[in-house]
Design a protein around this motif. Structure first.
Motif, short mmCIF file in Angstrom:
data_model
loop_
_atom_site.label_atom_id
_atom_site.label_comp_id
_atom_site.label_asym_id
_atom_site.label_seq_id
_atom_site.Cartn_x
_atom_site.Cartn_y
_atom_site.Cartn_z
N MET A 1 0.84 -1.21 0.00
CA MET A 1 0.00 0.00 0.00
C MET A 1 0.87 1.26 0.00
N ILE A 2 1.93 1.24 0.81
CA ILE A 2 2.82 2.40 0.88
C ILE A 2 3.50 2.62 -0.46
N ALA B 1 2.42 1.83 -3.31
CA ALA B 1 1.44 2.28 -4.30
C ALA B 1 0.90 3.67 -4.00
N GLY B 2 1.32 4.28 -2.89
CA GLY B 2 0.86 5.61 -2.54
C GLY B 2 -0.47 5.64 -1.82
N ARG B 3 -0.96 4.49 -1.38
CA ARG B 3 -2.24 4.43 -0.65
C ARG B 3 -1.94 4.60 0.84
N LEU B 4 -1.49 5.80 1.19
CA LEU B 4 -0.94 6.04 2.51
C LEU B 4 -1.99 6.00 3.62
N GLU B 5 -3.15 6.56 3.39
CA GLU B 5 -4.19 6.56 4.42
C GLU B 5 -4.67 5.14 4.72
N GLU B 6 -4.80 4.35 3.67
CA GLU B 6 -5.22 2.96 3.85
C GLU B 6 -4.15 2.19 4.62
N ALA B 7 -2.89 2.42 4.26
CA ALA B 7 -1.79 1.76 4.95
C ALA B 7 -1.70 2.21 6.40
N ALA C 1 -4.13 3.24 8.39
CA ALA C 1 -5.20 2.62 9.18
C ALA C 1 -4.85 1.16 9.49
N ALA C 2 -4.32 0.45 8.50
CA ALA C 2 -3.98 -0.95 8.71
C ALA C 2 -2.83 -1.10 9.71
N LEU C 3 -1.83 -0.22 9.61
CA LEU C 3 -0.68 -0.31 10.50
C LEU C 3 -1.03 0.08 11.93
N LEU C 4 -1.90 1.07 12.10
CA LEU C 4 -2.31 1.45 13.44
C LEU C 4 -3.09 0.32 14.11
N GLU C 5 -3.86 -0.41 13.31
CA GLU C 5 -4.57 -1.56 13.86
C GLU C 5 -3.58 -2.67 14.25
N LEU C 6 -2.57 -2.87 13.39
CA LEU C 6 -1.55 -3.87 13.71
C LEU C 6 -0.76 -3.48 14.95
N ARG C 7 -0.52 -2.18 15.11
CA ARG C 7 0.24 -1.75 16.29
C ARG C 7 -0.54 -2.02 17.57
N GLN C 8 -1.86 -1.94 17.52
CA GLN C 8 -2.65 -2.27 18.70
C GLN C 8 -2.51 -3.76 19.04
N GLN C 9 -2.41 -4.59 18.01
CA GLN C 9 -2.28 -6.03 18.24
C GLN C 9 -0.84 -6.42 18.62
N TYR C 10 0.13 -5.71 18.03
CA TYR C 10 1.54 -6.03 18.24
C TYR C 10 2.32 -4.77 18.64
N PRO C 11 2.06 -4.23 19.81
CA PRO C 11 2.75 -2.99 20.20
C PRO C 11 4.24 -3.18 20.42
N ASN C 12 4.67 -4.43 20.62
CA ASN C 12 6.09 -4.69 20.88
C ASN C 12 6.84 -5.15 19.64
N SER C 13 6.24 -5.04 18.45
CA SER C 13 6.87 -5.50 17.22
C SER C 13 7.70 -4.38 16.59
N GLN D 1 8.25 4.48 8.37
CA GLN D 1 8.49 4.71 6.95
C GLN D 1 7.28 5.38 6.28
N LEU D 2 6.08 5.03 6.73
CA LEU D 2 4.88 5.65 6.17
C LEU D 2 4.87 7.15 6.47
N PHE D 3 5.14 7.52 7.73
CA PHE D 3 5.17 8.94 8.08
C PHE D 3 6.33 9.66 7.38
N GLU D 4 7.43 8.95 7.18
CA GLU D 4 8.55 9.54 6.45
C GLU D 4 8.15 9.82 5.00
N ARG D 5 7.42 8.89 4.41
CA ARG D 5 6.95 9.04 3.03
C ARG D 5 6.00 10.22 2.90
N SER D 6 5.17 10.42 3.90
CA SER D 6 4.20 11.51 3.85
C SER D 6 4.77 12.83 4.34
N GLY D 7 6.03 12.84 4.82
CA GLY D 7 6.66 14.07 5.27
C GLY D 7 6.19 14.53 6.64
N ASP D 8 5.65 13.62 7.44
CA ASP D 8 5.13 13.96 8.77
C ASP D 8 6.23 13.70 9.81
#
Length: 211
Positions: free
Chosen positions: A98-99, A101-107, A109-121, A130-137
């Motif tokens: 997704m990242i 392909a430039g589908r940053l918002e979709e990516a 949302a998916a990564l934030l959900e994964l972080r809730q499941q795997y906060p220690n990953s 890398q997503l925030f780096e790509r978006s310049g945030d």
């Protein structure tokens, strides 16, 4: 930069001296111990007693040289294996796609959900970074790292070092407390600790230059 260079040279010279002492102790142990064995009798006992301090000192020097790296390797192996058994890494290929392909918002949302499941990953934190780096945030990048390193049971992995070095790039000397704390943990391999300590020296040098 000169101070960092000479600090590295000093470390190498110190290590060479330790190795020289180890070689000298082993030579003394073999020289007197073998001589005592061949001589036999009272002279052999005397040679053995002379060789004994060399053997003890060789053991202490060897422990000083090799124990930290050995302990780091064993701990990293044990904790790394336990971490993988405890929480297998999530499948991140779809999010990476997704990242790319430039589908940053979709990516996101998916990564934030994964972080809730795997906060220690570390892999999830790295990809979210890398997503925030790509978006310049920039603030998003900082928040990802700070949130991740607040988890007490985070898993070992190369991504941890990458995130720490990126944190130093983002906020400079403000990253010193976190890098110093992490560099002292036994979950990092010797080579990873050296990377962190090298960056700490660079940050200290930059602070001295700007003072």
């Amino acid at each position: 930069m000169a101070k960092i260079y000479w600090a590295g040279v000093g470390e190498k010279i110190c290590k060479m001296l330790w190795y020289g002492l180890l070689i000298a102790c082993v030579w003394g142990m073999i020289r007197f111990g073998l001589g005592g064995f061949l001589a036999g009798g009272l002279s052999g006992v005397g040679s053995f007693l002379v060789a004994l301090p060399f053997g003890v000192l060789a053991g202490l020097v060897g422990w000083r040289l090799f124990a930290p790296a050995l302990a780091d390797g064993i701990t990293h192996l044990l904790l790394g294996g336990a971490g993988k058994l405890k929480a297998p890494p999530p499948l991140l290929s779809p999010c990476a796609g997704m990242i790319a392909a430039g589908r940053l918002e979709e990516a996101r949302a998916a990564l934030l959900e994964l972080r809730q499941q795997y906060p220690n990953s570390p892999e999830v934190a790295e990809l979210l970074f890398q997503l925030f780096e790509r978006s310049g945030d920039r603030q998003g990048q900082i928040a990802v790292i700070e949130t991740y390193f607040q988890t007490s049971d985070r898993q070992p992995g190369a991504a941890n070092v990458m995130l720490l070095l990126a944190y130093a790039d983002l906020i400079g000397k403000g990253a010193v407390p976190l890098l110093r704390s992490e560099s002292g943990r036994s979950v990092y391999r010797a080579v990873e600790k050296r990377e962190l300590q090298s960056r700490l020296r660079a940050l200290a040098e930059n602070e001295n230059l700007s003072a």
